[in-house]
Write a protein that holds these residues in place. Structure first.
Motif, short mmCIF file in Angstrom:
data_model
loop_
_atom_site.label_atom_id
_atom_site.label_comp_id
_atom_site.label_asym_id
_atom_site.label_seq_id
_atom_site.Cartn_x
_atom_site.Cartn_y
_atom_site.Cartn_z
N VAL A 76 0.85 -1.19 0.00
CA VAL A 76 0.00 0.00 0.00
C VAL A 76 0.88 1.24 0.00
O VAL A 76 1.86 1.33 0.74
N THR A 77 0.52 2.20 -0.84
CA THR A 77 1.17 3.51 -0.83
C THR A 77 0.08 4.57 -0.82
O THR A 77 -1.08 4.28 -1.09
N GLU A 78 0.45 5.80 -0.50
CA GLU A 78 -0.51 6.89 -0.47
C GLU A 78 -0.28 7.77 -1.69
O GLU A 78 0.85 8.07 -2.04
N ASP A 79 -1.39 8.19 -2.36
CA ASP A 79 -1.23 9.08 -3.51
C ASP A 79 -1.29 10.53 -3.05
O ASP A 79 -1.48 10.83 -1.86
N GLU A 80 -1.15 11.46 -3.99
CA GLU A 80 -1.10 12.89 -3.65
C GLU A 80 -2.41 13.41 -3.07
O GLU A 80 -2.43 14.40 -2.36
N ALA A 81 -3.53 12.73 -3.34
CA ALA A 81 -4.82 13.17 -2.82
C ALA A 81 -5.08 12.63 -1.41
O ALA A 81 -6.11 12.92 -0.81
N GLY A 82 -4.15 11.82 -0.90
CA GLY A 82 -4.32 11.26 0.44
C GLY A 82 -5.04 9.92 0.45
O GLY A 82 -5.29 9.35 1.50
N ASP A 83 -5.40 9.42 -0.74
CA ASP A 83 -6.01 8.09 -0.84
C ASP A 83 -4.92 7.04 -0.85
O ASP A 83 -3.76 7.33 -1.16
N ASP A 84 -5.28 5.81 -0.53
CA ASP A 84 -4.31 4.72 -0.53
C ASP A 84 -4.39 3.96 -1.85
O ASP A 84 -5.48 3.78 -2.42
N ILE A 85 -3.26 3.52 -2.33
CA ILE A 85 -3.17 2.71 -3.53
C ILE A 85 -2.72 1.31 -3.10
O ILE A 85 -1.66 1.14 -2.49
N ILE A 86 -3.55 0.32 -3.41
CA ILE A 86 -3.19 -1.07 -3.14
C ILE A 86 -2.50 -1.59 -4.39
O ILE A 86 -3.04 -1.49 -5.49
N ARG A 87 -1.30 -2.13 -4.20
CA ARG A 87 -0.44 -2.54 -5.32
C ARG A 87 -0.27 -4.05 -5.38
O ARG A 87 -0.44 -4.73 -4.37
N SER A 88 0.11 -4.53 -6.53
CA SER A 88 0.33 -5.96 -6.71
C SER A 88 1.61 -6.40 -6.01
O SER A 88 2.67 -5.81 -6.23
N PRO A 89 1.54 -7.45 -5.20
CA PRO A 89 2.72 -7.94 -4.52
C PRO A 89 3.57 -8.87 -5.39
O PRO A 89 4.61 -9.35 -4.95
N MET A 90 3.11 -9.14 -6.64
CA MET A 90 3.83 -10.07 -7.51
C MET A 90 3.40 -9.90 -8.96
O MET A 90 2.31 -9.40 -9.22
N PRO A 91 4.21 -10.32 -9.90
CA PRO A 91 3.75 -10.37 -11.28
C PRO A 91 2.76 -11.52 -11.41
O PRO A 91 3.03 -12.62 -10.91
N ALA A 92 1.62 -11.27 -12.01
CA ALA A 92 0.57 -12.29 -12.07
C ALA A 92 -0.50 -11.90 -13.07
O ALA A 92 -0.43 -10.86 -13.72
N ARG A 93 -1.55 -12.70 -13.13
CA ARG A 93 -2.75 -12.40 -13.90
C ARG A 93 -3.81 -11.99 -12.89
O ARG A 93 -4.03 -12.67 -11.90
N PHE A 94 -4.48 -10.84 -13.12
CA PHE A 94 -5.44 -10.23 -12.19
C PHE A 94 -6.85 -10.70 -12.54
O PHE A 94 -7.27 -10.62 -13.69
N TYR A 95 -7.57 -11.18 -11.53
CA TYR A 95 -8.97 -11.56 -11.71
C TYR A 95 -9.82 -10.91 -10.63
O TYR A 95 -9.48 -10.96 -9.44
N ARG A 96 -10.91 -10.31 -11.05
CA ARG A 96 -11.82 -9.63 -10.11
C ARG A 96 -12.74 -10.59 -9.38
O ARG A 96 -13.28 -10.25 -8.34
N ALA A 97 -12.96 -11.79 -9.92
CA ALA A 97 -13.90 -12.76 -9.33
C ALA A 97 -13.15 -14.04 -8.96
O ALA A 97 -12.12 -14.36 -9.55
N PRO A 98 -13.71 -14.81 -8.02
CA PRO A 98 -13.06 -16.06 -7.62
C PRO A 98 -13.11 -17.13 -8.71
O PRO A 98 -12.30 -18.04 -8.72
N ALA A 99 -14.06 -17.03 -9.63
CA ALA A 99 -14.21 -17.98 -10.74
C ALA A 99 -14.93 -17.26 -11.88
O ALA A 99 -15.65 -16.28 -11.64
N ALA A 148 -2.61 -8.93 -17.27
CA ALA A 148 -1.35 -9.25 -16.59
C ALA A 148 -0.89 -8.02 -15.82
O ALA A 148 -1.03 -6.90 -16.30
N VAL A 149 -0.39 -8.24 -14.61
CA VAL A 149 0.12 -7.15 -13.79
C VAL A 149 1.56 -7.44 -13.39
O VAL A 149 1.98 -8.59 -13.34
N GLU A 150 2.29 -6.40 -13.09
CA GLU A 150 3.68 -6.50 -12.66
C GLU A 150 3.76 -6.27 -11.16
O GLU A 150 2.83 -5.75 -10.55
N TYR A 151 4.91 -6.61 -10.59
CA TYR A 151 5.15 -6.34 -9.18
C TYR A 151 5.00 -4.84 -8.93
O TYR A 151 5.49 -4.02 -9.69
N ASN A 152 4.31 -4.48 -7.87
CA ASN A 152 4.14 -3.11 -7.40
C ASN A 152 3.23 -2.27 -8.31
O ASN A 152 3.14 -1.06 -8.14
N GLN A 153 2.55 -2.89 -9.26
CA GLN A 153 1.63 -2.15 -10.13
C GLN A 153 0.36 -1.80 -9.34
O GLN A 153 -0.19 -2.64 -8.63
#
Length: 161
Positions: A76-99, A148-153
């Motif tokens: 997690v990092t904070e952006d300039e607006a004070g909101d938090d950005i949750i980042r990818s902990p690894m290179p992977a394929r991103f899925y919004r649903a469990p299946a 596909a996402v990269e580390y820290n994206q």
């Protein structure tokens, strides 16, 4: 006519001077450091060579489902607006649903509690849930399903609640 045998001198290991391998010397140094300290892992890198020494007990893995699932550590990092950005902990394929046939974990505007699954990341048929690190409102989903996402994206922009 008999031929004389010439005697050859063969060096024994005691007769030859052995130059110690620098990599082996480094390894021995790391082991000594690990033994003298409370550290569980010691790592050294010299150019392209990296040596890591770990000690401790190995925990047997238990698999309860045919598709292994784990929780990915959340970055997690904070952006300039004070909101938090949750980042990818690894290179992977991103899925919004469990299946594929199930609804997404979350939608924009949802308020979630700490530990709630936000998405899943797939690496070599292993699925790792991305969990909310704290109670928050989902402001933006920054990645498309199946991308596909990269580390820290950046994956999500959230606001703590």
């Amino acid at each position: 006519m008999k031929q004389k045998k010439q005697s050859e001198k063969v060096d024994s290991p005691a007769d030859t001077e052995v130059t110690p391998d620098p990599l082996l010397q480094r390894l021995e140094e790391l082991i000594a450091i690990a033994e003298k300290s409370d550290l569980t892992t010691v790592r050294i890198r010299d150019g392209e060579v990296e040596i890591e020494i770990s000690r401790g007990t190995v925990q047997p893995a238990s698999i309860s489902s045919p598709i292994p699932s784990a929780v990915a550590p959340t970055l997690v990092t904070e952006d300039e607006a004070g909101d938090d950005i949750i980042r990818s902990p690894m290179p992977a394929r991103f899925y919004r649903a469990p299946a594929p046939d199930e609804p997404p974990f979350i939608e924009i505007g949802d308020t979630v509690t700490a530990g709630a699954s936000l998405a899943t990341l797939e690496v070599m048929k292993t699925f790792n849930d991305v969990e909310a690190p704290f109670d928050c409102e989902v402001l933006e989903i920054l990645i498309e399903d199946g991308e596909a996402v990269e580390y820290n994206q950046p994956l999500f922009r959230v606001r703590r609640t």
